[in-house]
Write a protein that holds these residues in place. Structure first.
Motif, PDB file in Angstrom:
ATOM      1  N   LEU A   1      -4.123 -12.140   4.779  1.00  0.00           N
ATOM      2  CA  LEU A   1      -4.602 -11.703   6.214  1.00  0.00           C
ATOM      3  C   LEU A   1      -4.221 -10.127   6.447  1.00  0.00           C
ATOM      4  N   ILE A   2      -3.064  -9.852   6.175  1.00  0.00           N
ATOM      5  CA  ILE A   2      -2.322  -8.524   6.390  1.00  0.00           C
ATOM      6  C   ILE A   2      -3.206  -7.307   5.545  1.00  0.00           C
ATOM      7  N   ASN A   3      -3.389  -7.812   4.291  1.00  0.00           N
ATOM      8  CA  ASN A   3      -4.519  -6.790   3.678  1.00  0.00           C
ATOM      9  C   ASN A   3      -5.687  -6.945   4.299  1.00  0.00           C
ATOM     10  N   ARG A   4      -6.249  -7.908   4.565  1.00  0.00           N
ATOM     11  CA  ARG A   4      -7.661  -7.597   5.192  1.00  0.00           C
ATOM     12  C   ARG A   4      -7.587  -6.923   6.530  1.00  0.00           C
ATOM     13  N   LEU A   5      -6.592  -7.215   7.404  1.00  0.00           N
ATOM     14  CA  LEU A   5      -6.373  -6.474   8.654  1.00  0.00           C
ATOM     15  C   LEU A   5      -6.297  -5.016   8.430  1.00  0.00           C
TER      16      LEU A   5
ATOM     17  N   ALA B   1      -9.723  -3.525   7.229  1.00  0.00           N
ATOM     18  CA  ALA B   1     -10.380  -3.444   8.586  1.00  0.00           C
ATOM     19  C   ALA B   1      -9.929  -2.208   9.498  1.00  0.00           C
ATOM     20  N   GLY B   2      -8.771  -2.168   9.587  1.00  0.00           N
ATOM     21  CA  GLY B   2      -8.240  -0.893  10.512  1.00  0.00           C
ATOM     22  C   GLY B   2      -8.507   0.253   9.998  1.00  0.00           C
ATOM     23  N   LEU B   3      -8.505   0.458   8.490  1.00  0.00           N
ATOM     24  CA  LEU B   3      -8.786   2.070   7.858  1.00  0.00           C
ATOM     25  C   LEU B   3     -10.528   2.381   7.944  1.00  0.00           C
ATOM     26  N   ILE B   4     -10.976   1.082   7.905  1.00  0.00           N
ATOM     27  CA  ILE B   4     -12.710   1.378   8.181  1.00  0.00           C
ATOM     28  C   ILE B   4     -12.829   1.830   9.595  1.00  0.00           C
ATOM     29  N   GLU B   5     -12.273   1.048  10.534  1.00  0.00           N
ATOM     30  CA  GLU B   5     -12.314   1.646  11.946  1.00  0.00           C
ATOM     31  C   GLU B   5     -11.951   3.001  12.157  1.00  0.00           C
ATOM     32  N   ALA B   6     -10.739   3.328  11.588  1.00  0.00           N
ATOM     33  CA  ALA B   6     -10.168   4.811  11.489  1.00  0.00           C
ATOM     34  C   ALA B   6     -11.268   5.734  11.215  1.00  0.00           C
ATOM     35  N   ARG B   7     -12.016   5.587   9.975  1.00  0.00           N
ATOM     36  CA  ARG B   7     -12.701   6.454   9.299  1.00  0.00           C
ATOM     37  C   ARG B   7     -14.007   6.496  10.188  1.00  0.00           C
TER      38      ARG B   7
ATOM     39  N   ALA C   1     -11.590   3.614  17.763  1.00  0.00           N
ATOM     40  CA  ALA C   1     -10.071   4.010  17.998  1.00  0.00           C
ATOM     41  C   ALA C   1      -9.248   2.724  18.570  1.00  0.00           C
ATOM     42  N   GLY C   2      -9.820   2.188  19.511  1.00  0.00           N
ATOM     43  CA  GLY C   2      -9.166   0.916  19.857  1.00  0.00           C
ATOM     44  C   GLY C   2      -9.294  -0.373  18.874  1.00  0.00           C
ATOM     45  N   HIS C   3     -10.215  -0.481  17.987  1.00  0.00           N
ATOM     46  CA  HIS C   3     -10.493  -1.464  17.099  1.00  0.00           C
ATOM     47  C   HIS C   3      -9.361  -1.097  15.962  1.00  0.00           C
ATOM     48  N   TYR C   4      -9.171   0.279  15.540  1.00  0.00           N
ATOM     49  CA  TYR C   4      -8.324   0.472  14.667  1.00  0.00           C
ATOM     50  C   TYR C   4      -6.857  -0.014  14.985  1.00  0.00           C
ATOM     51  N   ALA C   5      -6.545   0.583  16.180  1.00  0.00           N
ATOM     52  CA  ALA C   5      -5.184   0.275  16.802  1.00  0.00           C
ATOM     53  C   ALA C   5      -4.975  -1.053  16.894  1.00  0.00           C
ATOM     54  N   MET C   6      -5.800  -2.044  17.198  1.00  0.00           N
ATOM     55  CA  MET C   6      -5.829  -3.345  17.129  1.00  0.00           C
ATOM     56  C   MET C   6      -5.530  -4.001  15.677  1.00  0.00           C
ATOM     57  N   PHE C   7      -6.239  -3.762  14.852  1.00  0.00           N
ATOM     58  CA  PHE C   7      -6.298  -4.147  13.504  1.00  0.00           C
ATOM     59  C   PHE C   7      -4.716  -3.818  12.955  1.00  0.00           C
ATOM     60  N   LEU C   8      -4.454  -2.574  13.189  1.00  0.00           N
ATOM     61  CA  LEU C   8      -3.065  -2.291  12.705  1.00  0.00           C
ATOM     62  C   LEU C   8      -1.863  -2.997  13.497  1.00  0.00           C
TER      63      LEU C   8
END
Length: 193
Positions: free
Chosen positions: A106-110, A113-119, A148-155
């Motif tokens: 789960l953590i790896n997938r999060l 996903a967070g990195l994809i949103e950041a880029r 930016a909100g999605h990135y922060a949420m996944f992290l």
């Protein structure tokens, strides 16, 4: 805020400007895949109630973004076309080895996903600032804020469900890997490539 190790070369926008049809098609599929990814979190980790709730909202939001991109395409007389393989996402998804505990998965997938949103956020910022088409630039500015909100949420979820020190170490290692991936891919008319 995004902590990306390799910023996008601003000349990427020149590639986009010459290939708007392609970038819009790629972007539409990115939004559809983001919605599918949110749904896969719900299916794969239903016991995480807060995550399920957030992913339900995210899936709906990403599909609304898909519709917005598709509407722009229709206004321009474009059709969606066939899905393109996203080499960037493919490489990131296979960074972490398979196996390990359910929580680790789960953590790896999060994190991915967070990195994809950041880029995506970083790329949308460039488009919002550099595109000659001001209507499209305003559109990408709105989406940049959302990403930016999605990135922060996944992290935040990764840190919530895992040991903060371990998660932050994995995050830094993933950022290093992503920088290498970007060196290879930053020359195409795609959102991530």
């Amino acid at each position: 805020m995004l902590h990306l190790k390799l910023p996008t070369d601003p000349r990427w926008v020149n590639i986009v400007e010459k290939n708007l049809d392609e970038i819009l098609t790629d972007h539409a599929y990115c939004e559809q895949k983001a919605a599918s990814s949110a749904i896969s979190f719900i299916i794969g980790f239903p016991e995480y109630t807060e995550l399920v709730s957030e992913m339900s909202d995210l899936a709906q939001e990403e599909m609304s973004h898909f519709k917005m991109v598709h509407d722009i395409m229709r206004e321009r007389g474009l059709t969606l076309g066939r899905e393109r393989k996203d080499a960037y996402v493919h490489k990131l998804r296979f960074y972490f080895p398979k196996g390990g505990s359910r929580v680790e998965s789960l953590i790896n997938r999060l994190l991915v996903a967070g990195l994809i949103e950041a880029r995506s956020c970083e790329r949308f910022r460039l488009l919002s600032e550099e595109l000659e088409d001001k209507k499209l630039a305003r559109f990408y500015k709105k989406l940049m804020i959302s990403e930016a909100g999605h990135y922060a949420m996944f992290l935040r979820f990764a840190r919530q469900y895992g040991d903060r020190e371990v998660v932050d170490k994995k995050w830094q290692e993933l950022l290093d890997f992503e920088a290498q991936v970007m060196k290879e891919l930053s020359v195409k008319e795609t959102i991530h490539g």
